[in-house]
Design a protein around this motif. Structure first.
Motif, PDB file in Angstrom:
ATOM      1  N   THR A   1      81.862   0.260  69.976  1.00 16.49           N
ATOM      2  CA  THR A   1      82.687   1.093  70.864  1.00 16.49           C
ATOM      3  C   THR A   1      81.999   2.422  71.146  1.00 16.49           C
ATOM      4  O   THR A   1      81.935   2.869  72.307  1.00 16.49           O
ATOM      5  CB  THR A   1      84.064   1.337  70.222  1.00 16.49           C
ATOM      6  N   ALA A   2      81.491   3.068  70.097  1.00  9.21           N
ATOM      7  CA  ALA A   2      80.777   4.336  70.285  1.00  9.21           C
ATOM      8  C   ALA A   2      79.554   4.133  71.178  1.00  9.21           C
ATOM      9  O   ALA A   2      79.267   4.968  72.053  1.00  9.21           O
ATOM     10  CB  ALA A   2      80.351   4.899  68.928  1.00  9.21           C
ATOM     11  N   TYR A   3      78.851   3.041  70.971  1.00  8.59           N
ATOM     12  CA  TYR A   3      77.671   2.748  71.794  1.00  8.59           C
ATOM     13  C   TYR A   3      78.057   2.538  73.258  1.00  8.59           C
ATOM     14  O   TYR A   3      77.384   3.033  74.171  1.00  8.59           O
ATOM     15  CB  TYR A   3      76.969   1.508  71.260  1.00  8.59           C
ATOM     16  N   ASP A   4      79.151   1.816  73.497  1.00  6.12           N
ATOM     17  CA  ASP A   4      79.579   1.537  74.873  1.00  6.12           C
ATOM     18  C   ASP A   4      80.034   2.800  75.596  1.00  6.12           C
ATOM     19  O   ASP A   4      79.822   2.943  76.811  1.00  6.12           O
ATOM     20  CB  ASP A   4      80.698   0.489  74.879  1.00  6.12           C
ATOM     21  N   VAL A   5      80.662   3.722  74.869  1.00  3.40           N
ATOM     22  CA  VAL A   5      81.055   5.000  75.480  1.00  3.40           C
ATOM     23  C   VAL A   5      79.819   5.753  75.954  1.00  3.40           C
ATOM     24  O   VAL A   5      79.770   6.274  77.085  1.00  3.40           O
ATOM     25  CB  VAL A   5      81.879   5.848  74.493  1.00  3.40           C
ATOM     26  N   LYS A   6      78.811   5.806  75.096  1.00  7.96           N
ATOM     27  CA  LYS A   6      77.559   6.467  75.472  1.00  7.96           C
ATOM     28  C   LYS A   6      76.886   5.735  76.628  1.00  7.96           C
ATOM     29  O   LYS A   6      76.280   6.360  77.517  1.00  7.96           O
ATOM     30  CB  LYS A   6      76.614   6.513  74.273  1.00  7.96           C
ATOM     31  N   LYS A   7      76.984   4.414  76.639  1.00  8.14           N
ATOM     32  CA  LYS A   7      76.356   3.620  77.694  1.00  8.14           C
ATOM     33  C   LYS A   7      76.996   3.904  79.046  1.00  8.14           C
ATOM     34  O   LYS A   7      76.300   4.009  80.068  1.00  8.14           O
ATOM     35  CB  LYS A   7      76.490   2.130  77.358  1.00  8.14           C
ATOM     36  N   VAL A   8      78.310   4.034  79.076  1.00  3.45           N
ATOM     37  CA  VAL A   8      78.996   4.346  80.337  1.00  3.45           C
ATOM     38  C   VAL A   8      78.550   5.704  80.863  1.00  3.45           C
ATOM     39  O   VAL A   8      78.272   5.867  82.059  1.00  3.45           O
ATOM     40  CB  VAL A   8      80.526   4.306  80.138  1.00  3.45           C
TER      41      VAL A   8
ATOM     42  N   THR B   1      86.165   7.025  70.519  1.00  2.00           N
ATOM     43  CA  THR B   1      85.762   7.485  71.849  1.00  2.00           C
ATOM     44  C   THR B   1      85.557   8.992  71.879  1.00  2.00           C
ATOM     45  O   THR B   1      84.552   9.499  72.402  1.00  2.00           O
ATOM     46  CB  THR B   1      86.817   7.080  72.894  1.00  2.00           C
ATOM     47  N   LEU B   2      86.495   9.736  71.304  1.00  2.80           N
ATOM     48  CA  LEU B   2      86.390  11.197  71.292  1.00  2.80           C
ATOM     49  C   LEU B   2      85.201  11.668  70.471  1.00  2.80           C
ATOM     50  O   LEU B   2      84.480  12.591  70.879  1.00  2.80           O
ATOM     51  CB  LEU B   2      87.682  11.798  70.740  1.00  2.80           C
ATOM     52  N   VAL B   3      84.984  11.045  69.315  1.00  5.62           N
ATOM     53  CA  VAL B   3      83.843  11.436  68.472  1.00  5.62           C
ATOM     54  C   VAL B   3      82.530  11.127  69.180  1.00  5.62           C
ATOM     55  O   VAL B   3      81.582  11.927  69.153  1.00  5.62           O
ATOM     56  CB  VAL B   3      83.915  10.712  67.112  1.00  5.62           C
ATOM     57  N   SER B   4      82.472   9.985  69.840  1.00  3.44           N
ATOM     58  CA  SER B   4      81.253   9.614  70.565  1.00  3.44           C
ATOM     59  C   SER B   4      80.951  10.597  71.684  1.00  3.44           C
ATOM     60  O   SER B   4      79.788  10.931  71.939  1.00  3.44           O
ATOM     61  CB  SER B   4      81.397   8.203  71.131  1.00  3.44           C
ATOM     62  N   LEU B   5      81.993  11.082  72.359  1.00  5.78           N
ATOM     63  CA  LEU B   5      81.797  12.051  73.430  1.00  5.78           C
ATOM     64  C   LEU B   5      81.409  13.425  72.887  1.00  5.78           C
ATOM     65  O   LEU B   5      80.666  14.164  73.536  1.00  5.78           O
ATOM     66  CB  LEU B   5      83.074  12.170  74.265  1.00  5.78           C
ATOM     67  N   ALA B   6      81.917  13.742  71.703  1.00  2.16           N
ATOM     68  CA  ALA B   6      81.678  15.079  71.146  1.00  2.16           C
ATOM     69  C   ALA B   6      80.295  15.198  70.516  1.00  2.16           C
ATOM     70  O   ALA B   6      79.719  16.290  70.511  1.00  2.16           O
ATOM     71  CB  ALA B   6      82.754  15.416  70.111  1.00  2.16           C
ATOM     72  N   ILE B   7      79.776  14.103  69.981  1.00  2.00           N
ATOM     73  CA  ILE B   7      78.487  14.161  69.289  1.00  2.00           C
ATOM     74  C   ILE B   7      77.360  13.866  70.278  1.00  2.00           C
ATOM     75  O   ILE B   7      77.308  12.781  70.861  1.00  2.00           O
ATOM     76  CB  ILE B   7      78.441  13.151  68.130  1.00  2.00           C
ATOM     77  N   PRO B   8      76.451  14.794  70.509  1.00  2.00           N
ATOM     78  CA  PRO B   8      75.352  14.576  71.462  1.00  2.00           C
ATOM     79  C   PRO B   8      74.217  13.768  70.844  1.00  2.00           C
ATOM     80  O   PRO B   8      73.092  14.238  70.716  1.00  2.00           O
ATOM     81  CB  PRO B   8      74.912  16.003  71.800  1.00  2.00           C
ATOM     82  N   LYS B   9      74.517  12.554  70.435  1.00  2.00           N
ATOM     83  CA  LYS B   9      73.518  11.704  69.789  1.00  2.00           C
ATOM     84  C   LYS B   9      73.158  10.554  70.713  1.00  2.00           C
ATOM     85  O   LYS B   9      74.041   9.904  71.289  1.00  2.00           O
ATOM     86  CB  LYS B   9      74.053  11.164  68.464  1.00  2.00           C
ATOM     87  N   ASP B  10      71.878  10.283  70.834  1.00  2.00           N
ATOM     88  CA  ASP B  10      71.402   9.177  71.654  1.00  2.00           C
ATOM     89  C   ASP B  10      71.536   7.877  70.862  1.00  2.00           C
ATOM     90  O   ASP B  10      70.930   7.711  69.805  1.00  2.00           O
ATOM     91  CB  ASP B  10      69.941   9.413  72.050  1.00  2.00           C
ATOM     92  N   MET B  11      72.352   6.960  71.378  1.00  2.00           N
ATOM     93  CA  MET B  11      72.583   5.687  70.695  1.00  2.00           C
ATOM     94  C   MET B  11      71.895   4.518  71.379  1.00  2.00           C
ATOM     95  O   MET B  11      72.197   3.362  71.083  1.00  2.00           O
ATOM     96  CB  MET B  11      74.092   5.411  70.597  1.00  2.00           C
ATOM     97  N   SER B  12      71.009   4.794  72.304  1.00  2.00           N
ATOM     98  CA  SER B  12      70.351   3.717  73.043  1.00  2.00           C
ATOM     99  C   SER B  12      69.519   2.818  72.132  1.00  2.00           C
ATOM    100  O   SER B  12      69.315   1.643  72.433  1.00  2.00           O
ATOM    101  CB  SER B  12      69.466   4.301  74.149  1.00  2.00           C
TER     102      SER B  12
END
Length: 274
Positions: free
Chosen positions: A224-231, A169-180
């Protein structure tokens, strides 16, 4: 002659000149009307707030993510309590095992669709009720964990899962990468995992089972990383939905991610109960 002030209120110079000094007067042109037609007074010195009605997206993202994590944790607690209650009931009435197991699976599927429908219709209150019922029904999955694995192994690997989930979760929030664009690949990965699990039911190959567990762990970390970005994306883009609706969407997905990740880690590293 009536002039328009660039800030939006109106000035009436002729009425102002006719007004004797030392007296107050409100020009008719300074009166504004709301949507219901009711007249109210706006001072000529009162400027319209250019940021009125603007949504603070940063605060909204934080609130949606916080609600999502809280809903996930609440669901895990409810499922754990449900598993203990179900275990006690089945100890007293072992003949009810098949009925409870099959009934819970059916009810669980119904509540998944009901929760998704409430999220679509922006009915967060009813959706949370459906989610709680789903978590209760899913306690049967937790029951199989308590039966098959030693309590110390469950606790230690639960903490390992929590660390992996939190780190992702923290890595997903820290990395400004589009995972759509990951959506199709992750969906295909889920179907591949399901197909391999079905094959393993017939062949029972230890090496293949290990590969399935490793593949599942990697897959659900990515989900999980994708869902964090999705939220975060929904919090910014779908401002018509309440933060509780977006939070329920995220919490439901986080719950599924955590449980599936825990099941794969337990299957790979868990110590069987005696």
């Amino acid at each position: 002659m009536q002039q328009n002030n660039p800030y939006g209120f109106h000035l009436d110079p002729e009425a102002s000149q006719a007004q004797p000094a030392g007296t107050s007067h409100v020009s008719q042109s300074t009166a504004q009307y709301n949507l219901n037609g009711a007249e109210y007074y706006q001072s000529p010195y009162q400027q319209a707030d250019p940021f009125a009605g603007v949504v603070d997206l940063t605060a909204r993202k934080k609130k949606c993510l916080t609600i999502s994590l809280a809903i996930m944790c609440g669901g895990l607690v409810i499922s754990t309590m449900s598993a203990f209650v179900t275990y006690i009931v089945l100890m007293l009435f072992p003949e009810m095992f098949s009925v409870v197991w099959i009934g819970s699976l059916i009810f669980e599927l119904v509540m998944v669709f009901a929760t998704s429908h409430c999220i679509t219709k922006n009915k967060a209150g009813l959706g949370i009720v459906c989610y709680i019922l789903y978590a209760i029904a899913n306690g049967t999955t937790f029951l199989s964990i308590f039966i098959n694995y030693a309590p110390a192994s469950i606790l230690s690997l639960f903490l390992v899962t929590a660390v992996i989930f939190g780190g992702t979760t923290l890595v997903s929030l820290a990395i400004p990468k589009d995972m759509s664009r990951w959506s199709l690949s992750l969906t295909m990965g889920l179907f591949a995992l399901l197909a391999m699990m079905l094959l393993n039911m017939f062949f029972r190959l230890p090496a293949f089972d290990t590969f399935i567990c490793i593949f599942g762990i990697v897959l659900f970390v990515a989900i999980t990383a994708y869902d964090v970005k999705k939220v975060n994306a929904l919090a910014m883009e779908d401002t018509a939905s309440s933060v509780w609706t977006v939070g329920l969407f995220g919490g439901m997905n986080f719950y599924l991610d955590f449980v599936n990740l825990l099941l794969r880690i337990l299957r790979l590293f868990g110590r069987k109960s005696n």
